[in-house]
Design an enzyme around this catalytic site. Structure first.
Site, PDB file in Angstrom:
ATOM      1  N   ASP A 211      61.963   3.452  49.615  1.00 45.17           N
ATOM      2  CA  ASP A 211      62.806   4.633  49.791  1.00 45.17           C
ATOM      3  C   ASP A 211      61.993   5.849  50.232  1.00 45.17           C
ATOM      4  O   ASP A 211      62.479   6.684  50.995  1.00 45.17           O
ATOM      5  CB  ASP A 211      63.544   4.947  48.490  1.00 45.17           C
ATOM      6  CG  ASP A 211      64.698   3.981  48.236  1.00 45.17           C
ATOM      7  OD1 ASP A 211      65.017   3.190  49.138  1.00 45.17           O
ATOM      8  OD2 ASP A 211      65.258   4.015  47.123  1.00 45.17           O
TER       9      ASP A 211
ATOM     10  N   ASN B 206      58.156  16.459  48.265  1.00 48.83           N
ATOM     11  CA  ASN B 206      57.059  17.091  48.999  1.00 48.83           C
ATOM     12  C   ASN B 206      56.979  18.572  48.655  1.00 48.83           C
ATOM     13  O   ASN B 206      57.971  19.301  48.777  1.00 48.83           O
ATOM     14  CB  ASN B 206      57.256  16.926  50.508  1.00 48.83           C
ATOM     15  CG  ASN B 206      57.222  15.471  50.926  1.00 48.83           C
ATOM     16  OD1 ASN B 206      56.278  14.760  50.613  1.00 48.83           O
ATOM     17  ND2 ASN B 206      58.248  15.019  51.624  1.00 48.83           N
TER      18      ASN B 206
ATOM     19  N   ALA C   3      68.014   9.127  42.028  1.00 47.56           N
ATOM     20  CA  ALA C   3      66.564   9.328  42.075  1.00 47.56           C
ATOM     21  C   ALA C   3      66.118  10.156  40.863  1.00 47.56           C
ATOM     22  O   ALA C   3      66.438   9.818  39.726  1.00 47.56           O
ATOM     23  CB  ALA C   3      66.185   9.980  43.406  1.00 47.56           C
ATOM     24  N   TYR C   4      65.411  11.246  41.104  1.00 46.86           N
ATOM     25  CA  TYR C   4      64.853  12.066  40.024  1.00 46.86           C
ATOM     26  C   TYR C   4      65.951  12.556  39.077  1.00 46.86           C
ATOM     27  O   TYR C   4      65.786  12.577  37.853  1.00 46.86           O
ATOM     28  CB  TYR C   4      64.105  13.243  40.646  1.00 46.86           C
ATOM     29  CG  TYR C   4      63.202  14.030  39.729  1.00 46.86           C
ATOM     30  CD1 TYR C   4      63.028  13.698  38.382  1.00 46.86           C
ATOM     31  CD2 TYR C   4      62.488  15.124  40.221  1.00 46.86           C
ATOM     32  CE1 TYR C   4      62.189  14.430  37.563  1.00 46.86           C
ATOM     33  CE2 TYR C   4      61.645  15.861  39.411  1.00 46.86           C
ATOM     34  CZ  TYR C   4      61.504  15.518  38.086  1.00 46.86           C
ATOM     35  OH  TYR C   4      60.665  16.249  37.280  1.00 46.86           O
ATOM     36  N   SER C   5      67.082  12.949  39.632  1.00 47.98           N
ATOM     37  CA  SER C   5      68.178  13.463  38.805  1.00 47.98           C
ATOM     38  C   SER C   5      68.621  12.444  37.764  1.00 47.98           C
ATOM     39  O   SER C   5      68.855  12.791  36.595  1.00 47.98           O
ATOM     40  CB  SER C   5      69.361  13.861  39.697  1.00 47.98           C
ATOM     41  OG  SER C   5      70.467  14.259  38.926  1.00 47.98           O
TER      42      SER C   5
ATOM     43  N   SER D 214      66.834  10.043  36.484  1.00 48.39           N
ATOM     44  CA  SER D 214      65.767   9.927  35.484  1.00 48.39           C
ATOM     45  C   SER D 214      65.805  11.069  34.481  1.00 48.39           C
ATOM     46  O   SER D 214      65.384  10.909  33.338  1.00 48.39           O
ATOM     47  CB  SER D 214      64.399   9.896  36.180  1.00 48.39           C
ATOM     48  OG  SER D 214      64.284   8.779  37.033  1.00 48.39           O
TER      49      SER D 214
ATOM     50  N   ARG E 227      54.107  28.178  29.539  1.00 47.56           N
ATOM     51  CA  ARG E 227      55.260  28.464  28.687  1.00 47.56           C
ATOM     52  C   ARG E 227      56.529  27.919  29.346  1.00 47.56           C
ATOM     53  O   ARG E 227      56.492  27.427  30.466  1.00 47.56           O
ATOM     54  CB  ARG E 227      55.371  29.980  28.442  1.00 47.56           C
ATOM     55  CG  ARG E 227      54.193  30.538  27.650  1.00 47.56           C
ATOM     56  CD  ARG E 227      54.275  32.047  27.496  1.00 47.56           C
ATOM     57  NE  ARG E 227      54.066  32.747  28.751  1.00 47.56           N
ATOM     58  CZ  ARG E 227      52.869  32.990  29.280  1.00 47.56           C
ATOM     59  NH1 ARG E 227      51.773  32.565  28.665  1.00 47.56           N
ATOM     60  NH2 ARG E 227      52.752  33.644  30.421  1.00 47.56           N
TER      61      ARG E 227
ATOM     62  N   ASP F 231      62.029  22.767  31.876  1.00 44.75           N
ATOM     63  CA  ASP F 231      60.829  22.454  32.656  1.00 44.75           C
ATOM     64  C   ASP F 231      61.094  22.495  34.153  1.00 44.75           C
ATOM     65  O   ASP F 231      60.162  22.421  34.952  1.00 44.75           O
ATOM     66  CB  ASP F 231      60.293  21.069  32.281  1.00 44.75           C
ATOM     67  CG  ASP F 231      59.574  21.059  30.942  1.00 44.75           C
ATOM     68  OD1 ASP F 231      59.379  22.149  30.368  1.00 44.75           O
ATOM     69  OD2 ASP F 231      59.206  19.963  30.474  1.00 44.75           O
TER      70      ASP F 231
END
Length: 288
Positions: free
Chosen positions: A66, A237, A179-181, A183, A148, A167
């Site tokens: 991917d 990226n 994808a990242y979301s 996870s 922080r 974070d």
């Protein structure tokens, strides 16, 4: 018809597949050109820089996972992309290695179908110039090395949605929802849904949850912190380190990605296969 070929050069099986593909195309007198780094690894002079491939071809072939397809799609712009999975998960890469030649033949004879995928457009100031950054999967603002927990301020169409101590913040398309979301706890969204999802990364409050919004909304994000710098990533990226209070605007891009569709796959099957849904897991037993 001329193809531009982009290869994940870190995978030997992708390089081997590229050699077989070149032979197959040569036998049929089909024109093709490799991206420069791919050509260097394959020891061929038939190449052009990735930035110039679009004007030399009619369609792209991505040989990798991917990540390779995401990389390829940024330069393909609206030209069709055949994604061949030589990676692991392969949500976006529609075709297996065994299906590659059939997929190319369908493109050559015009019998293929296209999946059109929406993209994000992130507007940000870089070197005192307004830049538009496209992302097929997601735009992510993270705390990076900041020691922080910063506060992320999010507005929708100019109205305050909320402030999140977290974070980071992920803004994902329906394509990027797996994808990242995902996870980070975000929902899975069917590919043709006209929505985006905003997913906080490790929020400080348990009541904070991902939110699904119309893709017609304009999203504004800034980081409220006294100091530090915060990574802005598009499809993984790094594009810029954001200053405190600096804002970016994210909206639906006017440019969509055209992926050559595998008519033998359906989305429900992909979810079951890739996420192992409906399978029994045997984790073994613990000896007493």
């Amino acid at each position: 018809m001329k193809f531009a070929i982009v290869v994940n050069v870190t995978r030997q099986n992708a390089l081997d597949l590229a050699r077989n593909l070149a032979l197959w195309l040569d036998e049929r007198k089909v024109a093709y050109i490799f991206e420069s780094l791919s050509a260097e690894k394959l020891q061929t002079d038939n190449s052009a820089p990735i930035e110039e491939l679009n004007k030399h071809c009619d369609a792209f072939i991505s040989l990798g996972g991917d990540g390779t397809l995401l990389f390829t799609s940024h330069y393909a712009v609206t030209k069709p992309v055949i994604g061949v999975n030589v990676g692991y998960l392969g949500f976006l890469t529609e075709f297996t290695q065994a299906e590659m030649f059939t997929a190319i033949e369908r493109v050559l004879n015009g019998s293929n179908t296209i999946h059109t995928r929406s993209q994000l457009d992130a507007t940000v100031l870089i070197d005192n110039e307004v830049q538009h950054l496209r992302a097929l999967n997601d735009v992510v603002i993270e705390k990076g090395a900041y020691p922080r927990i910063p506060t992320f301020i999010i507005k929708l169409d100019g109205e305050l949605l909320s402030s999140y101590r977290a974070d980071g913040i992920i803004i994902a398309t329906s394509t990027g929802s797996t994808a990242y979301s995902m996870s980070a706890g975000g929902p899975i969204i069917a590919p043709k849904s006209s929505v985006f999802v905003i997913t906080p990364i490790c929020p400080h409050m348990l009541t904070v949850r991902p939110i699904v919004i119309s893709d017609e909304k304009i999203i504004e994000v800034s980081v409220d912190a006294p100091d530090g710098s915060f990574p802005l990533n598009c499809d993984g990226n790094l594009k810029k380190m954001l200053d405190p209070q600096e804002s970016i605007t994210v909206r639906k891009s006017t440019v969509a990605i055209n992926l050559v569709a595998n008519e033998n796959r359906d989305y429900c099957e992909i979810l079951r296969t890739k996420l192992l849904w409906g399978r029994e897991h045997n984790f073994g037993t613990i000896d007493s």
